[in-house]
Design a protein around this motif. Structure first.
Motif, PDB file in Angstrom:
ATOM      1  N   SER A   1      61.399  17.045  61.562  1.00 44.28           N
ATOM      2  CA  SER A   1      60.820  18.305  60.570  1.00 44.28           C
ATOM      3  C   SER A   1      59.795  18.587  61.614  1.00 44.28           C
ATOM      4  O   SER A   1      59.266  18.369  62.400  1.00 44.28           O
ATOM      5  CB  SER A   1      60.023  17.543  59.320  1.00 44.28           C
ATOM      6  OG  SER A   1      58.892  16.869  59.848  1.00 44.28           O
TER       7      SER A   1
ATOM      8  N   ASP B   1      53.698  18.698  59.058  1.00 44.29           N
ATOM      9  CA  ASP B   1      53.293  19.169  57.952  1.00 44.29           C
ATOM     10  C   ASP B   1      54.442  19.360  56.795  1.00 44.29           C
ATOM     11  O   ASP B   1      53.983  19.602  55.719  1.00 44.29           O
ATOM     12  CB  ASP B   1      52.261  20.242  57.832  1.00 44.29           C
ATOM     13  CG  ASP B   1      50.788  19.735  58.321  1.00 44.29           C
ATOM     14  OD1 ASP B   1      50.709  18.349  58.241  1.00 44.29           O
ATOM     15  OD2 ASP B   1      50.029  20.501  58.826  1.00 44.29           O
TER      16      ASP B   1
ATOM     17  N   THR C   1      56.202  12.238  57.163  1.00 45.51           N
ATOM     18  CA  THR C   1      55.452  10.973  56.905  1.00 45.51           C
ATOM     19  C   THR C   1      55.268  10.511  55.496  1.00 45.51           C
ATOM     20  O   THR C   1      55.747   9.303  55.266  1.00 45.51           O
ATOM     21  CB  THR C   1      53.857  11.056  57.395  1.00 45.51           C
ATOM     22  OG1 THR C   1      54.031  11.734  58.616  1.00 45.51           O
ATOM     23  CG2 THR C   1      53.235   9.668  57.481  1.00 45.51           C
ATOM     24  N   THR C   2      55.325  11.182  54.772  1.00 46.66           N
ATOM     25  CA  THR C   2      55.167  10.866  53.395  1.00 46.66           C
ATOM     26  C   THR C   2      56.509  10.678  52.874  1.00 46.66           C
ATOM     27  O   THR C   2      56.885   9.581  52.123  1.00 46.66           O
ATOM     28  CB  THR C   2      55.180  12.287  52.364  1.00 46.66           C
ATOM     29  OG1 THR C   2      53.682  12.868  53.050  1.00 46.66           O
ATOM     30  CG2 THR C   2      54.514  12.058  50.996  1.00 46.66           C
TER      31      THR C   2
ATOM     32  N   LYS D   1      50.090   6.561  57.264  1.00 47.66           N
ATOM     33  CA  LYS D   1      49.388   7.677  57.741  1.00 47.66           C
ATOM     34  C   LYS D   1      48.135   6.886  58.391  1.00 47.66           C
ATOM     35  O   LYS D   1      47.259   6.482  57.803  1.00 47.66           O
ATOM     36  CB  LYS D   1      49.258   8.612  57.095  1.00 47.66           C
ATOM     37  CG  LYS D   1      49.088  10.004  57.811  1.00 47.66           C
ATOM     38  CD  LYS D   1      49.639  11.146  57.599  1.00 47.66           C
ATOM     39  CE  LYS D   1      49.287  12.150  57.967  1.00 47.66           C
ATOM     40  NZ  LYS D   1      50.133  13.339  57.783  1.00 47.66           N
TER      41      LYS D   1
ATOM     42  N   LYS E   1      58.627  19.620  48.761  1.00 53.23           N
ATOM     43  CA  LYS E   1      57.553  20.192  48.050  1.00 53.23           C
ATOM     44  C   LYS E   1      57.882  21.369  47.075  1.00 53.23           C
ATOM     45  O   LYS E   1      57.437  22.138  46.610  1.00 53.23           O
ATOM     46  CB  LYS E   1      56.669  21.204  49.160  1.00 53.23           C
ATOM     47  CG  LYS E   1      56.030  20.084  50.273  1.00 53.23           C
ATOM     48  CD  LYS E   1      55.193  20.866  51.069  1.00 53.23           C
ATOM     49  CE  LYS E   1      54.585  20.036  52.179  1.00 53.23           C
ATOM     50  NZ  LYS E   1      53.476  20.478  53.076  1.00 53.23           N
TER      51      LYS E   1
ATOM     52  N   ASP F   1      57.294  20.750  44.107  1.00 59.67           N
ATOM     53  CA  ASP F   1      56.474  20.614  43.247  1.00 59.67           C
ATOM     54  C   ASP F   1      55.181  21.823  43.195  1.00 59.67           C
ATOM     55  O   ASP F   1      54.343  22.171  42.517  1.00 59.67           O
ATOM     56  CB  ASP F   1      55.410  19.280  43.056  1.00 59.67           C
ATOM     57  CG  ASP F   1      54.826  19.009  44.385  1.00 59.67           C
ATOM     58  OD1 ASP F   1      55.744  19.311  45.400  1.00 59.67           O
ATOM     59  OD2 ASP F   1      53.759  18.664  44.453  1.00 59.67           O
ATOM     60  N   ARG F   2      55.621  22.707  44.218  1.00 62.02           N
ATOM     61  CA  ARG F   2      54.808  23.929  44.631  1.00 62.02           C
ATOM     62  C   ARG F   2      55.683  25.284  44.542  1.00 62.02           C
ATOM     63  O   ARG F   2      56.758  25.043  44.633  1.00 62.02           O
ATOM     64  CB  ARG F   2      54.290  23.718  45.880  1.00 62.02           C
ATOM     65  CG  ARG F   2      53.215  22.806  46.007  1.00 62.02           C
ATOM     66  CD  ARG F   2      52.440  22.397  47.235  1.00 62.02           C
ATOM     67  NE  ARG F   2      52.121  23.704  48.055  1.00 62.02           N
ATOM     68  CZ  ARG F   2      51.448  23.522  49.450  1.00 62.02           C
ATOM     69  NH1 ARG F   2      51.429  22.629  49.743  1.00 62.02           N
ATOM     70  NH2 ARG F   2      51.204  24.679  49.939  1.00 62.02           N
TER      71      ARG F   2
ATOM     72  N   LEU G   1      55.833  13.916  47.970  1.00 56.42           N
ATOM     73  CA  LEU G   1      54.712  13.609  47.419  1.00 56.42           C
ATOM     74  C   LEU G   1      54.626  12.919  45.690  1.00 56.42           C
ATOM     75  O   LEU G   1      54.045  11.955  45.525  1.00 56.42           O
ATOM     76  CB  LEU G   1      53.768  14.650  47.542  1.00 56.42           C
ATOM     77  CG  LEU G   1      52.381  14.233  47.323  1.00 56.42           C
ATOM     78  CD1 LEU G   1      51.802  13.168  48.337  1.00 56.42           C
ATOM     79  CD2 LEU G   1      51.538  15.545  47.257  1.00 56.42           C
TER      80      LEU G   1
HETATM   81  P1  G4P Z   1      54.372  15.316  58.502  1.00 57.81           P
HETATM   82  O1  G4P Z   1      54.535  13.898  58.525  1.00 57.81           O
HETATM   83  O2  G4P Z   1      55.680  16.065  58.320  1.00 57.81           O
HETATM   84  O3  G4P Z   1      53.326  16.108  59.411  1.00 57.81           O
HETATM   85  O4  G4P Z   1      53.751  15.466  56.984  1.00 57.81           O
HETATM   86  P2  G4P Z   1      53.058  14.880  55.999  1.00 57.81           P
HETATM   87  O5  G4P Z   1      53.950  13.885  55.288  1.00 57.81           O
HETATM   88  O6  G4P Z   1      51.814  14.343  56.780  1.00 57.81           O
HETATM   89  O7  G4P Z   1      52.745  15.873  54.813  1.00 57.81           O
HETATM   90  C1  G4P Z   1      51.823  16.857  55.198  1.00 57.81           C
HETATM   91  C2  G4P Z   1      51.099  17.321  54.050  1.00 57.81           C
HETATM   92  O8  G4P Z   1      51.771  17.802  52.986  1.00 57.81           O
HETATM   93  C3  G4P Z   1      50.369  16.207  53.504  1.00 57.81           C
HETATM   94  O9  G4P Z   1      48.994  16.768  52.945  1.00 57.81           O
HETATM   95  C4  G4P Z   1      51.081  15.704  52.136  1.00 57.81           C
HETATM   96  O10 G4P Z   1      50.300  14.988  51.415  1.00 57.81           O
HETATM   97  C5  G4P Z   1      51.496  17.089  51.858  1.00 57.81           C
HETATM   98  N1  G4P Z   1      52.789  16.846  51.147  1.00 57.81           N
HETATM   99  C6  G4P Z   1      54.192  15.933  51.672  1.00 57.81           C
HETATM  100  N2  G4P Z   1      55.118  16.314  50.815  1.00 57.81           N
HETATM  101  C7  G4P Z   1      54.528  16.831  49.717  1.00 57.81           C
HETATM  102  C8  G4P Z   1      55.159  17.464  48.550  1.00 57.81           C
HETATM  103  O11 G4P Z   1      56.285  16.905  47.946  1.00 57.81           O
HETATM  104  N3  G4P Z   1      54.575  18.058  47.794  1.00 57.81           N
HETATM  105  C9  G4P Z   1      53.196  18.738  48.054  1.00 57.81           C
HETATM  106  N4  G4P Z   1      52.597  19.244  47.147  1.00 57.81           N
HETATM  107  N5  G4P Z   1      52.514  18.132  49.253  1.00 57.81           N
HETATM  108  C10 G4P Z   1      53.410  17.334  49.877  1.00 57.81           C
HETATM  109  P3  G4P Z   1      47.652  16.756  53.610  1.00 57.81           P
HETATM  110  O12 G4P Z   1      46.782  17.378  52.401  1.00 57.81           O
HETATM  111  O13 G4P Z   1      47.879  17.675  54.959  1.00 57.81           O
HETATM  112  O14 G4P Z   1      47.559  15.626  54.138  1.00 57.81           O
HETATM  113  P4  G4P Z   1      46.889  14.250  53.326  1.00 57.81           P
HETATM  114  O15 G4P Z   1      45.362  14.280  53.080  1.00 57.81           O
HETATM  115  O16 G4P Z   1      47.727  14.188  51.789  1.00 57.81           O
HETATM  116  O17 G4P Z   1      47.376  12.910  54.062  1.00 57.81           O
END
Ligand code: G4P
Length: 527
Positions: free
Chosen positions: A17, A20, A24-25, A44, A140, A142-143, A252
């Motif tokens: 990917s 961000d 990782t999630t 993480k 994502k 949910d957004r 998430l």
């Molecule tokens: P990566 O490994 O591909 O770099 O991505 P990662 O999973 O770290 O996700 C990047 C950011 O996107 C994180 O927020 C994560 O919580 C958010 N995220 C992942 N999946 C979803 C989803 O399905 N929906 C939404 N709304 N957000 C999602 P962050 O604020 O950058 O980090 P953190 O403080 O939550 O760790």
């Protein structure tokens, strides 16, 4: 259980990917399925500092990142899952690419609010070149994001691959209701709980909160359109990497991850036969064989040890077994072996095709090496080289150290840590990498392992293009579009940027320029 049953259970894949997008999630949710971690939020480390994949290298500690692409493995529903981590962000390096040579399929996570981004595209190209099956998870939901049809179109056009939506979303953001699971003919209802609620299509009329909802009805209509106008599902195309099954969800929430994972694990390929110098080798062949796709040095600074990551391709690996290194014909006993489960290194007793095993390297292995048992002595196809993008001139700070400098350079290049070039007719060494991190590791290792401090001078991002020996005309090139030669002495030009490249191509249409991807592809197809 016999070799064939064991290897059929293996599902070895990487998640790719853009940073961000949610890799990782997503990985974390998968590890939850495998009971490898107990609560979400433990994988993480970068931001929360809760978890560091490894502290093998000092540099990792300093930056709080993982240089090593680690391997996570766990049993799930009768399968043995091996997830290879591909580092993102500034950790991006050739290792990231090479990891893709050790997997049987790939999960591509796309941020539904953004679509295809640069890094996904790069990794995707490697998968495509190697014909690796690709499964897509659009994250994502949910957004508020882009329209599903628009995303499908973008995938098809940008990546030149057919899409087949396995699930189809109803709404997004605040209006997100869930996904239609086309394969299992059920609606997966998003209730906000972690559990996924499944409603078979024929029971939907009992759920007026859905069937009478405008967003739901709209999605039903879209589904009809997908059924009628979309491409049909074609497993052969999926296996060739020409069609990608697409799933929607939110890593998430989590939502749709389980639906995705259950379908993926069933559909994803088991280890496939691989090409070798003695023809095709089947993964259930009784003799053990594997190849080294990564070497990690200095995992333990006290011992100066090196670990070689082996992808098992056939037979059964057993701790303490004797193997032959095909390149040299020499035999070794594999006494120390490790499997990598996130941060901990456990000793592994046995392994089958698809498994990744770490073996102690007494400084004899090279990236791409094949190890085998039995009478055969074949080698797996050479690992492809990947086009570097960043280039720097390298010199020793102390000229008195030029001998160590050359030795270190030679060995690290041979190990595949970095790619080496020379300016045409000069003694200037130029090194190329796909990510900044490779330089940091290189500098660190030159200092710590060869006792040489180096000076790196960036010549910026460049586009390398190889050219024919008989078409080399020095007068056409300068600092901007620099003429150089690779390790084998093949001439190439390091173009300043896309514009310079195109301008040159226009001006000199007779000069044949090739990129490394084409060179690789050529070797693969016509070998
Ligand atoms: P990566 O490994 O591909 O770099 O991505 P990662 O999973 O770290 O996700 C990047 C950011 O996107 C994180 O927020 C994560 O919580 C958010 N995220 C992942 N999946 C979803 C989803 O399905 N929906 C939404 N709304 N957000 C999602 P962050 O604020 O950058 O980090 P953190 O403080 O939550 O760790």
């Amino acid at each position: 259980m016999n070799i064939q049953d064991e290897m059929k259970k293996r599902r070895t894949f990487a998640i790719i990917s853009h940073p961000d997008a949610g890799k990782t999630t997503m990985t974390e949710k998968m590890l939850l399925f495998g009971n490898l971690i107990r609560s979400a939020g433990t994988v993480k480390g970068k931001k929360s500092g809760k978890f560091a994949t490894s502290d093998w290298m000092e540099i990792e500690k300093q930056r709080g990142i993982s240089v090593t692409s680690s391997v996570m493995n766990f049993p799930y529903k009768g399968y043995q899952v091996n997830i290879l981590d591909t580092p993102g962000h500034e950790d991006f390096s050739e290792d990231t690419y090479r990891t893709l040579t050790a997997v049987d399929s790939v999960v591509m996570v796309i941020d539904g609010t953004k679509g295809i981004e640069a890094q996904t595209l790069k990794l995707f190209k490697v998968c495509k070149m190697r014909g690796i099956p690709i499964f897509t998870f659009i994250n994502k939901m949910d957004r508020e994001g882009r329209e599903p049809f628009e995303l499908m179109e973008e995938i098809e056009e940008t990546l030149n691959i057919e899409t087949y939506p396995m699930t189809w979303p109803a709404g997004m953001g605040k209006r997100f209701l869930g996904v239609f699971d086309r394969n299992n003919e059920q609606f997966v209802h998003y209730t906000g709980n972690e559990e996924e609620a499944y409603i078979p299509y024929d029971q939907l009329d009992q759920h007026p909160e859905l069937s009478e909802n405008a967003t739901f009805q709209e999605a039903e209509e879209e589904m009809l359109l997908v059924d009628e106008a979309g491409d049909g599902f074609d497993m052969d195309k999926v296996m060739r990497g020409d069609q990608t099954p697409v799933f929607f969800g939110s890593a998430l929430a989590p939502f749709g991850v389980e639906t995705f994972f259950n379908s993926f694990i069933e559909m994803a390929p088991e280890p496939a036969p691989r090409k070798s110098t003695e023809g095709i080798v089947s993964p259930d062949h009784e003799e053990f064989s594997g190849f080294i796709f990564k070497i990690q040095a200095n995992m333990n600074p006290q011992h100066r040890d090196r670990i070689a990551f082996v992808r098992v391709c056939s037979g059964k690996f057993e701790r303490g077994m004797n193997v032959t290194l095909s390149r040299t014909g020499k035999s070794f006993k594999l006494a120390q072996s490790q499997q990598f489960v996130a941060s901990s290194r456990g000793t592994v007793e046995e392994g089958y095709a698809g498994d990744i095993i770490g073996i102690y390297d007494p400084n004899v292995y090279r990236i791409g090496d094949t190890i085998v048992t039995g009478k055969s002595n074949f080698e797996y196809d050479e690992l492809p080289q990947f086009p570097p993008e960043l280039f720097k001139k390298v010199t020793a700070k102390n000229v008195m150290k030029s001998k160590q400098f050359r030795k270190g350079l030679e060995q690290l290049v041979q190990e595949g840590a970095i790619q080496l070039f020379k300016r045409y007719r000069f003694e200037d060494y130029i090194i190329g990498a796909v990510g900044e991190l490779q330089y940091e590791v290189f500098e660190y290792r030159m200092k710590n392992e060869y006792n040489v401090e180096i000076e790196l001078t960036s010549i910026g991002e460049r586009i390398p293009r190889w050219l024919r020996e008989d078409q080399v005309d020095e007068s056409l090139f300068d600092e901007r579009n620099m003429l150089a030669e690779d390790r084998e002495g093949n001439p190439l030009v390091l173009f300043k940027n896309d514009f310079s490249l195109r301008w040159f191509e226009d001006k000199h249409p007779d000069i044949e320029l090739t990129d490394l991807f084409e060179v690789n592809q050529y070797n693969q197809t016509f070998e």
